[in-house]
Design a protein around this motif. Structure first.
Motif, PDB file in Angstrom:
ATOM      1  N   PHE A  49       0.822  -1.206   0.000  1.00 56.27           N
ATOM      2  CA  PHE A  49       0.000   0.000   0.000  1.00 56.27           C
ATOM      3  C   PHE A  49       0.860   1.262   0.000  1.00 56.27           C
ATOM      4  CE2 PHE A  49      -2.877  -3.177   1.882  1.00 56.27           C
ATOM      5  CZ  PHE A  49      -3.851  -3.134   0.906  1.00 56.27           C
ATOM      6  N   LEU A  50       2.147   1.118   0.332  1.00 46.30           N
ATOM      7  CA  LEU A  50       3.078   2.254   0.351  1.00 46.30           C
ATOM      8  C   LEU A  50       4.048   2.206  -0.823  1.00 46.30           C
ATOM      9  CD1 LEU A  50       3.968   2.184   4.153  1.00 46.30           C
ATOM     10  CD2 LEU A  50       2.329   3.675   3.003  1.00 46.30           C
ATOM     11  N   ILE A  51       3.817   1.352  -1.796  1.00 45.06           N
ATOM     12  CA  ILE A  51       4.643   1.156  -2.991  1.00 45.06           C
ATOM     13  C   ILE A  51       5.960   0.457  -2.676  1.00 45.06           C
ATOM     14  CG2 ILE A  51       5.672   2.270  -5.035  1.00 45.06           C
ATOM     15  CD1 ILE A  51       2.612   2.470  -4.896  1.00 45.06           C
ATOM     16  N   ILE A  52       6.389   0.460  -1.429  1.00 41.64           N
ATOM     17  CA  ILE A  52       7.633  -0.221  -1.063  1.00 41.64           C
ATOM     18  C   ILE A  52       7.516  -1.714  -1.328  1.00 41.64           C
ATOM     19  CG2 ILE A  52       9.180  -0.752   0.867  1.00 41.64           C
ATOM     20  CD1 ILE A  52       8.248   1.947   2.073  1.00 41.64           C
ATOM     21  N   GLY A  53       6.339  -2.257  -1.124  1.00 41.37           N
ATOM     22  CA  GLY A  53       6.120  -3.679  -1.363  1.00 41.37           C
ATOM     23  C   GLY A  53       6.304  -4.065  -2.823  1.00 41.37           C
ATOM     24  N   GLU A  54       5.961  -3.164  -3.733  1.00 44.25           N
ATOM     25  CA  GLU A  54       6.157  -3.445  -5.160  1.00 44.25           C
ATOM     26  C   GLU A  54       7.643  -3.534  -5.494  1.00 44.25           C
ATOM     27  OE1 GLU A  54       3.860  -4.316  -7.297  1.00 44.25           O
ATOM     28  OE2 GLU A  54       2.414  -4.135  -5.677  1.00 44.25           O
ATOM     29  N   ILE A  55       8.427  -2.649  -4.892  1.00 43.55           N
ATOM     30  CA  ILE A  55       9.876  -2.700  -5.098  1.00 43.55           C
ATOM     31  C   ILE A  55      10.421  -4.001  -4.519  1.00 43.55           C
ATOM     32  CG2 ILE A  55      12.064  -1.582  -4.487  1.00 43.55           C
ATOM     33  CD1 ILE A  55      10.409   1.071  -4.455  1.00 43.55           C
ATOM     34  N   TRP A  56       9.934  -4.388  -3.348  1.00 46.45           N
ATOM     35  CA  TRP A  56      10.336  -5.635  -2.709  1.00 46.45           C
ATOM     36  C   TRP A  56       9.959  -6.817  -3.600  1.00 46.45           C
ATOM     37  CZ3 TRP A  56       8.527  -7.065   2.940  1.00 46.45           C
ATOM     38  CH2 TRP A  56       9.205  -8.190   3.383  1.00 46.45           C
ATOM     39  N   ASN A  57       8.792  -6.759  -4.225  1.00 44.98           N
ATOM     40  CA  ASN A  57       8.345  -7.843  -5.093  1.00 44.98           C
ATOM     41  C   ASN A  57       9.224  -7.954  -6.342  1.00 44.98           C
ATOM     42  OD1 ASN A  57       6.554  -9.993  -5.475  1.00 44.98           O
ATOM     43  ND2 ASN A  57       5.410  -8.805  -6.980  1.00 44.98           N
ATOM     44  N   ILE A  58       9.592  -6.833  -6.929  1.00 41.91           N
ATOM     45  CA  ILE A  58      10.487  -6.858  -8.094  1.00 41.91           C
ATOM     46  C   ILE A  58      11.840  -7.441  -7.699  1.00 41.91           C
ATOM     47  CG2 ILE A  58      11.765  -5.386  -9.713  1.00 41.91           C
ATOM     48  CD1 ILE A  58       9.237  -3.547  -9.665  1.00 41.91           C
ATOM     49  N   TYR A  59      12.337  -7.044  -6.532  1.00 39.50           N
ATOM     50  CA  TYR A  59      13.593  -7.586  -6.015  1.00 39.50           C
ATOM     51  C   TYR A  59      13.488  -9.110  -5.837  1.00 39.50           C
ATOM     52  CZ  TYR A  59      17.323  -8.601  -2.682  1.00 39.50           C
ATOM     53  OH  TYR A  59      18.395  -9.153  -2.044  1.00 39.50           O
ATOM     54  N   ASP A  60      12.379  -9.571  -5.271  1.00 42.40           N
ATOM     55  CA  ASP A  60      12.166 -11.013  -5.070  1.00 42.40           C
ATOM     56  C   ASP A  60      12.117 -11.760  -6.397  1.00 42.40           C
ATOM     57  OD1 ASP A  60      12.198 -10.963  -2.328  1.00 42.40           O
ATOM     58  OD2 ASP A  60      10.023 -10.973  -2.102  1.00 42.40           O
ATOM     59  N   MET A  61      11.485 -11.171  -7.427  1.00 48.28           N
ATOM     60  CA  MET A  61      11.419 -11.826  -8.734  1.00 48.28           C
ATOM     61  C   MET A  61      12.809 -11.969  -9.343  1.00 48.28           C
ATOM     62  SD  MET A  61       7.961 -10.496 -10.622  1.00 48.28           S
ATOM     63  CE  MET A  61       8.166  -8.759 -10.335  1.00 48.28           C
ATOM     64  N   ILE A  62      13.619 -10.938  -9.240  1.00 43.95           N
ATOM     65  CA  ILE A  62      14.977 -11.006  -9.774  1.00 43.95           C
ATOM     66  C   ILE A  62      15.795 -12.045  -9.015  1.00 43.95           C
ATOM     67  CG2 ILE A  62      17.142  -9.712 -10.015  1.00 43.95           C
ATOM     68  CD1 ILE A  62      15.343  -7.219 -10.505  1.00 43.95           C
ATOM     69  N   CYS A  63      15.685 -12.042  -7.700  1.00 39.28           N
ATOM     70  CA  CYS A  63      16.426 -13.020  -6.889  1.00 39.28           C
ATOM     71  C   CYS A  63      15.946 -14.445  -7.152  1.00 39.28           C
ATOM     72  CB  CYS A  63      16.291 -12.683  -5.409  1.00 39.28           C
ATOM     73  SG  CYS A  63      17.248 -11.246  -4.936  1.00 39.28           S
ATOM     74  N   ALA A  64      14.663 -14.627  -7.423  1.00 42.19           N
ATOM     75  CA  ALA A  64      14.141 -15.961  -7.722  1.00 42.19           C
ATOM     76  C   ALA A  64      14.764 -16.498  -9.005  1.00 42.19           C
ATOM     77  CB  ALA A  64      12.624 -15.921  -7.841  1.00 42.19           C
ATOM     78  N   LEU A  65      14.909 -15.653 -10.007  1.00 43.11           N
ATOM     79  CA  LEU A  65      15.516 -16.090 -11.270  1.00 43.11           C
ATOM     80  C   LEU A  65      17.008 -16.352 -11.127  1.00 43.11           C
ATOM     81  CD1 LEU A  65      13.746 -13.921 -13.964  1.00 43.11           C
ATOM     82  CD2 LEU A  65      13.507 -16.365 -13.559  1.00 43.11           C
ATOM     83  N   LEU A  66      17.678 -15.574 -10.296  1.00 43.87           N
ATOM     84  CA  LEU A  66      19.122 -15.732 -10.118  1.00 43.87           C
ATOM     85  C   LEU A  66      19.486 -16.822  -9.116  1.00 43.87           C
ATOM     86  CD1 LEU A  66      20.228 -11.989 -10.083  1.00 43.87           C
ATOM     87  CD2 LEU A  66      20.350 -13.626 -11.978  1.00 43.87           C
ATOM     88  N   GLY A  67      18.486 -17.295  -8.355  1.00 44.37           N
ATOM     89  CA  GLY A  67      18.735 -18.365  -7.389  1.00 44.37           C
ATOM     90  C   GLY A  67      19.258 -17.874  -6.056  1.00 44.37           C
ATOM     91  N   CYS A  68      19.083 -16.598  -5.756  1.00 46.82           N
ATOM     92  CA  CYS A  68      19.551 -16.058  -4.475  1.00 46.82           C
ATOM     93  C   CYS A  68      18.395 -15.506  -3.647  1.00 46.82           C
ATOM     94  CB  CYS A  68      20.626 -14.993  -4.706  1.00 46.82           C
ATOM     95  SG  CYS A  68      20.072 -13.596  -5.692  1.00 46.82           S
ATOM     96  N   TYR A  69      17.226 -16.120  -3.748  1.00 51.96           N
ATOM     97  CA  TYR A  69      16.014 -15.687  -3.044  1.00 51.96           C
ATOM     98  C   TYR A  69      16.185 -15.840  -1.543  1.00 51.96           C
ATOM     99  CZ  TYR A  69      11.070 -15.426  -1.849  1.00 51.96           C
ATOM    100  OH  TYR A  69       9.879 -15.075  -1.295  1.00 51.96           O
ATOM    101  N   LYS A  70      15.740 -14.844  -0.784  1.00 47.39           N
ATOM    102  CA  LYS A  70      15.774 -14.886   0.671  1.00 47.39           C
ATOM    103  C   LYS A  70      14.374 -14.623   1.198  1.00 47.39           C
ATOM    104  CE  LYS A  70      20.303 -12.679   0.956  1.00 47.39           C
ATOM    105  NZ  LYS A  70      21.012 -11.521   1.531  1.00 47.39           N
ATOM    106  N   LEU A  71      14.047 -15.252   2.307  1.00 43.90           N
ATOM    107  CA  LEU A  71      12.756 -14.962   2.938  1.00 43.90           C
ATOM    108  C   LEU A  71      12.732 -13.552   3.483  1.00 43.90           C
ATOM    109  CD1 LEU A  71      11.931 -18.264   4.787  1.00 43.90           C
ATOM    110  CD2 LEU A  71      10.777 -17.292   2.819  1.00 43.90           C
ATOM    111  N   ASN A  72      13.821 -13.137   4.081  1.00 42.51           N
ATOM    112  CA  ASN A  72      13.921 -11.781   4.626  1.00 42.51           C
ATOM    113  C   ASN A  72      15.162 -11.128   4.021  1.00 42.51           C
ATOM    114  OD1 ASN A  72      14.037  -9.431   6.079  1.00 42.51           O
ATOM    115  ND2 ASN A  72      13.903 -10.414   8.086  1.00 42.51           N
ATOM    116  N   PRO A  73      15.004 -10.183   3.127  1.00 40.66           N
ATOM    117  CA  PRO A  73      16.161  -9.584   2.475  1.00 40.66           C
ATOM    118  C   PRO A  73      17.047  -8.776   3.408  1.00 40.66           C
ATOM    119  CG  PRO A  73      14.177  -8.453   1.817  1.00 40.66           C
ATOM    120  CD  PRO A  73      13.755  -9.627   2.640  1.00 40.66           C
ATOM    121  N   LEU A  74      16.577  -8.482   4.609  1.00 43.73           N
ATOM    122  CA  LEU A  74      17.376  -7.717   5.567  1.00 43.73           C
ATOM    123  C   LEU A  74      18.338  -8.600   6.345  1.00 43.73           C
ATOM    124  CD1 LEU A  74      14.602  -5.352   6.925  1.00 43.73           C
ATOM    125  CD2 LEU A  74      16.289  -4.896   5.144  1.00 43.73           C
ATOM    126  N   GLU A  75      18.192  -9.906   6.264  1.00 44.91           N
ATOM    127  CA  GLU A  75      19.069 -10.823   6.992  1.00 44.91           C
ATOM    128  C   GLU A  75      20.212 -11.278   6.112  1.00 44.91           C
ATOM    129  OE1 GLU A  75      16.638 -13.969   8.465  1.00 44.91           O
ATOM    130  OE2 GLU A  75      15.886 -12.745  10.070  1.00 44.91           O
TER     131      GLU A  75
END
Length: 75
Positions: A49-75
């Protein structure tokens, strides 16, 4: 290691995770699919709802394709 789960599934697993991120990621379903906490999924959903989630989702999609997906990107 949770981060390595998507890479252990191989390329096909990464494509499935990417598709889940693409279609249902804004709901946080990708976090639940990777057996993450419902709290992380809820935070991702609410941040959309704050648009930050959309950026997080794009980041997750890129990481999913590259094989470096994390549950929590801050860890």
């Amino acid at each position: 290691d949770i981060m390595a789960k998507s890479s252990q599934k191989g390329f096909g697993g990464r494509i499935v995770l990417f598709l889940i991120c693409f279609f249902l990621g804004w709901l946080g379903i990708d976090k639940l699919y990777m057996k993450g906490s419902w709290k992380i999924a809820l935070v991702k959903f609410l941040l959309n709802f704050l648009i930050i989630g959309e950026i997080w989702n794009i980041y997750d999609m890129i990481c999913a394709l590259l094989g470096c997906y994390k549950l929590n990107p801050l860890e």
